[in-house]
Design a protein around this motif. Structure first.
Motif, mmCIF file in Angstrom:
data_model
loop_
_atom_site.group_PDB
_atom_site.id
_atom_site.type_symbol
_atom_site.label_atom_id
_atom_site.label_comp_id
_atom_site.label_asym_id
_atom_site.label_seq_id
_atom_site.Cartn_x
_atom_site.Cartn_y
_atom_site.Cartn_z
ATOM 1 N N CYS A 1 -10.053 -4.109 -2.153
ATOM 2 C CA CYS A 1 -8.789 -3.178 -2.279
ATOM 3 C C CYS A 1 -9.101 -1.569 -3.090
ATOM 4 C CB CYS A 1 -7.528 -3.741 -3.679
ATOM 5 S SG CYS A 1 -7.439 -5.877 -1.932
ATOM 6 N N GLU B 1 -9.592 -8.698 -9.745
ATOM 7 C CA GLU B 1 -9.027 -7.881 -9.687
ATOM 8 C C GLU B 1 -10.474 -8.244 -8.268
ATOM 9 O OE1 GLU B 1 -11.091 -3.090 -8.796
ATOM 10 O OE2 GLU B 1 -11.481 -3.888 -11.070
ATOM 11 N N TYR C 1 -5.411 -5.038 -8.276
ATOM 12 C CA TYR C 1 -5.037 -6.384 -7.585
ATOM 13 C C TYR C 1 -4.489 -6.309 -5.859
ATOM 14 C CZ TYR C 1 -6.289 -7.079 -12.166
ATOM 15 O OH TYR C 1 -7.143 -7.432 -13.420
ATOM 16 N N ARG C 2 -4.624 -7.584 -4.863
ATOM 17 C CA ARG C 2 -3.965 -7.632 -3.758
ATOM 18 C C ARG C 2 -2.504 -7.748 -4.511
ATOM 19 N NH1 ARG C 2 -6.847 -12.694 -1.358
ATOM 20 N NH2 ARG C 2 -6.324 -13.388 -3.006
ATOM 21 N N TYR C 3 -2.055 -8.453 -4.939
ATOM 22 C CA TYR C 3 -0.776 -8.744 -5.693
ATOM 23 C C TYR C 3 -0.622 -9.494 -6.254
ATOM 24 C CZ TYR C 3 -1.771 -12.917 -3.116
ATOM 25 O OH TYR C 3 -2.636 -14.814 -3.378
ATOM 26 N N HIS C 4 0.890 -9.385 -6.539
ATOM 27 C CA HIS C 4 1.120 -10.252 -7.399
ATOM 28 C C HIS C 4 2.050 -11.173 -7.516
ATOM 29 C CE1 HIS C 4 -1.670 -8.138 -10.532
ATOM 30 N NE2 HIS C 4 -0.795 -7.330 -10.626
ATOM 31 N N ASP D 1 2.116 -5.281 -2.001
ATOM 32 C CA ASP D 1 0.776 -5.130 -1.516
ATOM 33 C C ASP D 1 -0.464 -4.656 -0.586
ATOM 34 O OD1 ASP D 1 -0.879 -6.981 0.280
ATOM 35 O OD2 ASP D 1 -0.174 -7.434 1.860
ATOM 36 N N ALA D 2 -1.491 -4.626 -1.802
ATOM 37 C CA ALA D 2 -2.360 -3.719 -1.599
ATOM 38 C C ALA D 2 -2.915 -3.430 0.202
ATOM 39 C CB ALA D 2 -3.989 -3.974 -2.094
ATOM 40 N N VAL E 1 1.862 1.531 -4.360
ATOM 41 C CA VAL E 1 0.715 0.324 -4.342
ATOM 42 C C VAL E 1 -0.221 0.519 -6.071
ATOM 43 C CG1 VAL E 1 -1.633 -0.017 -3.707
ATOM 44 C CG2 VAL E 1 0.280 0.524 -2.257
ATOM 45 N N ASN F 1 2.051 -0.769 -9.436
ATOM 46 C CA ASN F 1 2.165 -2.094 -9.806
ATOM 47 C C ASN F 1 1.347 -2.844 -9.238
ATOM 48 O OD1 ASN F 1 5.253 -2.204 -9.485
ATOM 49 N ND2 ASN F 1 4.974 -0.800 -8.358
ATOM 50 N N LEU F 2 -0.022 -2.295 -8.627
ATOM 51 C CA LEU F 2 -1.373 -3.223 -8.523
ATOM 52 C C LEU F 2 -2.501 -2.339 -9.645
ATOM 53 C CD1 LEU F 2 -0.855 -4.303 -4.475
ATOM 54 C CD2 LEU F 2 -0.238 -5.410 -6.788
#
Length: 846
Positions: free
Chosen positions: A776, A772, A758-761, A721-722, A747, A750-751
């Motif tokens: 973040c 995007e 990105y904020r999350y996946h 999570d960003a 972060v 993975n992001l």
């Protein structure tokens, strides 16, 4: 086709305008007597060539579906309607669908069909000129070309069909149709509507069997009867030729609607503000978005997300123009060669701080060239009927209870009608010099006849320049920082000091998707982060006014409640989230929403930016009062009562609440900041230390994953999570702490990919993916600077610059694959990120 589509009756023009900009339109017709003239022999019937072109045009348009539902067999329809891609065909009165394998009938039904065919064959032998038509599931007795029926023969045929003991009998145009399956055109049309979910349906038909289709239409749909005879349809045309004209005109207007849809990139719009209303102007000189009386009110011009049926105000030359802002202002200019249009919302006579209700849009046109003007107000997405009345000095607009007046003393207008709304057009050829237009919103009265555009322009320029001059801008990216500061100022609601998250609703996070939200409200989180960014530039006034607004919301309430995550800009409850079915959506991205369901969520992190702003003010020696101490007490009380509850988090997840780690971190940060404010005000709040330590202990124990060596998204939920970057930005650990370096690494691994951050996946219970998230990237830039990894931070900042429009404005998100802006615009979050990242780089260099 164009020639034949003219001169429709006015009532049919209104019908077309009702349908033409529907977000999803289903156009369905019968064949014989509708798009093909009735022929003596069914085999001789030929589709009208103009109708064929119209059907083809309609079928090629986005969100437009076309069907022909006929009593003919499906194979016959395919032969009669060749080469129309996307055309849906249904034969045998609704039993034969082109997407189905035609189902076999049982032995009993087969025997029944054979007896029916024998019955018809007998009558065909007795009546010269009559004809038998065999279908997979039925038989038709045609007698159009026959000699006059003997008296009583038709009744006798019908009685003999009924005596067969089954099947379905229909009277058509000079035909009797018998089927061994019980289907009708209404059932077929309902099936299409269920599959395609149109917002409106048009059905055109000529005979008795079409009444089944007319009967299933909803109030938002329309039926057109061709020819004479009783009908339940709301409209009638006299002939096939008139029906074809209707289809041709609908195809033309629907294409015009699609072509004029807001395909202009999101970030190619000027943003105008008077600290109450907000407007967007595109590169064609069209005001595509303007809400009244406040920026969170209904739109007067809603083309941006509603399509042309939602209104616009166009003043432009040939081709797309070049846009810029006049220096140090929110005054926009669009140039078309030697012609220029200057647009601004008036800021005279204290208007920005008065109660919303009176706003004026000024449009100044100067130079050389042909000017095309279209004034098409359609209040609240065209839901309110609009009348335009020419009067001395301009146009009076009548739309319900909402008064408007367009001062245009030098323009001669031609008023025409489009559906339920009037529209004004004009054209001028300038050879130097110019003219001005002034749209007065909130009054139907003209001014004194003199717009005094140069004086009003000068006042507006001084208003924006004067405020900007009070800031201490960094040397690094000074122009972009000043533009971002102006955007945050423009998103401020002058009468209260609240700050909106964005100027728009429902600009998509993925084009064509459903992640479309209304951001025209005040999120305390976003607003206080904006005020902190402006405070970083030396603007203390917005911070103090925003705190005054919040004090009114929190301390004046007698209810024990947790701070709502969203309020209207005047501090009221946000309207219930609703969809606007009339709105086309930006590039077809639906639904368009008004209101926001997130207002009902618990978002624990909302409190932290408030506490942080008060702490920042305290560090600058601001004049905080006993009321601000009350506010810190209230914030800590709220944390103490709810911090152990699951919530929806900073990203407003619409699934089940979780124990989001960022939310717990922000509860700790709230208490930490409030403690510093209390000390600044000389108050003893030592008891808060225990709460701060308790939260910290749980976050370190349950929010950290030893195996991954990082903080994670939520308790027992190992996802990135960003927002976890705030462990560094909130000083939970020092920059060199292994938990910080591990979290930043997690972060980034993975992001950060494909050039985007990105904020999350994780699964957020919504369909589709987003782009995007700009802020973040800014958090990561600040984090890398704190980690003294300046070269990486600089590279990320350089990429950020490529996400900024030539106007210096930024949307919420960015599509790294398509290189285009996504989400609402301009977005406070993104401009906050730009200011903070630029200031951090500037301070690092110093």
């Amino acid at each position: 086709m164009t020639e034949r589509s003219q001169c429709l009756p006015s009532s049919l023009d209104e019908l077309i305008e009702k349908l033409v900009c529907q977000p999803r339109l289903l156009v369905s017709t019968d064949f014989d007597g509708t798009i093909s003239a009735l022929a003596a022999q069914p085999d001789d019937a030929v589709v009208d060539p103009v109708a064929l072109v119209a059907l083809r045009q309609l079928a090629e348009l986005p969100n437009t579906f076309v069907a022909v539902i006929s009593g003919r067999s499906l194979s016959d329809l395919h032969a009669k309607l060749p080469g129309v891609s996307g055309l849906r065909l249904v034969g045998s009165h609704g039993h034969e669908f082109d997407m189905d394998t035609i189902g076999a009938i049982g032995q009993e039904q087969g025997n029944l069909l054979e007896r029916a065919c024998e019955l018809v064959a007998g009558y065909v032998e007795r009546l010269p000129g009559s004809r038998l038509e065999r279908k997979p599931h039925g038989v038709v007795f045609h007698y159009r070309s026959a000699a006059q029926l003997p008296a009583g023969m038709l009744g006798q045929i019908i009685r003999e069909f009924e005596a067969l003991g089954g099947g379905c009998l229909r009277r058509g145009s000079m035909a009797v149709d018998f089927s061994v399956v019980d289907t009708n055109k209404g059932q077929a049309l309902s099936r299409f509507r269920g599959q395609l979910a149109p917002t409106a349906t048009l059905f055109i038909g000529d005979d008795a069997t079409d009444e089944d289709a007319f009967r299933v239409l909803d109030p938002c749909d329309e039926g057109v009867k061709v020819g004479q005879g009783a009908t339940v349809a709301n409209y009638r045309v006299e002939s096939t030729q008139e029906a074809v004209k209707l289809l041709a005109r609908l195809a033309e207007r629907r294409k015009e609607c699609a072509d004029s849809d807001s395909s202009v990139p999101i970030d190619r719009h000027l943003f105008l503000s008077d600290l109450r209303a907000a407007a967007l102007v595109d590169i064609h000189g069209r005001v595509t978005w303007l809400c009244v009386p406040r920026l969170d009110g209904p739109p007067l011009f809603g083309l941006l997300v509603g399509g042309p049926g939602s209104g616009y105000f166009s003043v432009g030359g040939e081709g797309p123009g070049e846009q810029r802002y006049l220096e140090n202002s929110l005054i926009g200019e669009t140039k078309f060669g030697e012609l220029r249009v200057v647009d601004f919302l008036e800021c005279d006579a204290g208007l920005p701080y008065q109660r919303a209700g009176r706003s004026d849009l000024i449009r100044i046109v100067e130079g050389r060239g042909r000017v095309e003007l279209v004034f098409a107000p359609k209040f609240n997405f065209g839901r309110v009927q609009t009348r335009i009345v020419p009067v001395s000095g301009g146009l009076r607009v009548e739309c319900g209870q909402h008064p408007f007046f367009l001062e245009s003393p030098e323009v001669e207008w031609e008023i025409s009608r489009e559906g339920a709304h009037d529209l004004a057009r004009s054209r001028k050829n300038l050879q130097g010099g110019g003219f001005a237009l002034r749209l007065l919103m909130g009054t139907a009265s003209a001014g004194d006849g003199s717009i005094n555009s140069s004086e009003r322009l000068s006042i507006a320029q001084k208003f924006w320049e004067g405020w900007l001059a009070t800031l201490r801008l960094p040397k690094y990216c000074r122009d972009l920082v000043s533009r971002s500061a102006l955007v945050l100022r423009g998103l401020t609601y002058g009468p209260t000091g609240s700050i909106a998250a964005a100027a728009t609703t429902s600009l998509p996070e993925a084009v064509g998707g459903m992640r479309n939200w209304d951001y025209r409200y005040c999120w305390p989180r976003d607003a206080f982060m904006a005020a902190s960014a402006l405070l970083r530039l030396g603007a203390q006034g917005p911070a103090m006014r925003l705190l005054d607004w919040l004090l009114g919301v929190v301390l004046d309430s007698q209810e024990a409640f947790f701070l709502a995550p969203i309020y209207t800009v005047n501090g009221r409850n946000v309207p219930n989230e609703a969809e606007v079915p009339e709105a086309f959506g930006y590039r077809g991205s639906r639904p368009v929403r008004i209101g926001n369901l997130a207002a009902e969520q618990l978002q624990l992190d909302t409190l932290a930016p408030i506490a942080e702003l008060m702490r920042n003010l305290a560090r600058k020696g601001a004049s905080l009062t006993a009321e601000h101490l009350q506010l810190t007490d209230r914030l800590v009380e709220l944390v103490e009562g709810r911090w152990q509850d699951p919530d929806s988090g900073i990203w407003e997840i619409r699934g089940e609440p979780r124990h989001f780690v960022h939310s717990k971190l922000m509860c700790w940060y709230t208490v930490k900041c409030c403690s510093e404010v209390a000390r600044y005000l000389g108050a003893d709040r030592g008891r808060w230390a225990a709460l701060e330590a308790e939260i910290r202990e749980q976050v370190e124990k349950r929010g950290y994953d030893d195996q991954l060596q990082t903080y994670i998204c939520a308790y027992d939920y190992r996802q990135p999570d960003a927002a976890l970057l705030w462990f560094l930005l909130s000083e939970f650990h020092p920059p060199d702490h292994p938990r910080i370096t591990g979290t930043v690494r997690y972060v980034m691994q993975n992001l950060v990919h494909n050039g985007g951050i990105y904020r999350y996946h994780f699964d957020d219970a919504l369909i589709g993916r987003e782009g995007e998230f700009i802020i973040c990237r800014a958090w990561l830039i600040e984090s890398l600077i704190l980690l003294e990894r300046r070269s990486e931070a600089q590279a990320l900042f350089d990429q950020l610059l490529s996400r900024i429009s030539p106007l210096g404005l930024i949307s919420e998100q960015w599509d790294a694959n398509q290189n285009c802006a996504l989400g609402n615009y301009p977005q406070a979050y993104s401009h906050i990120g730009l200011i903070n990242a630029a200031c951090a780089l500037d301070e690092f260099v110093k």
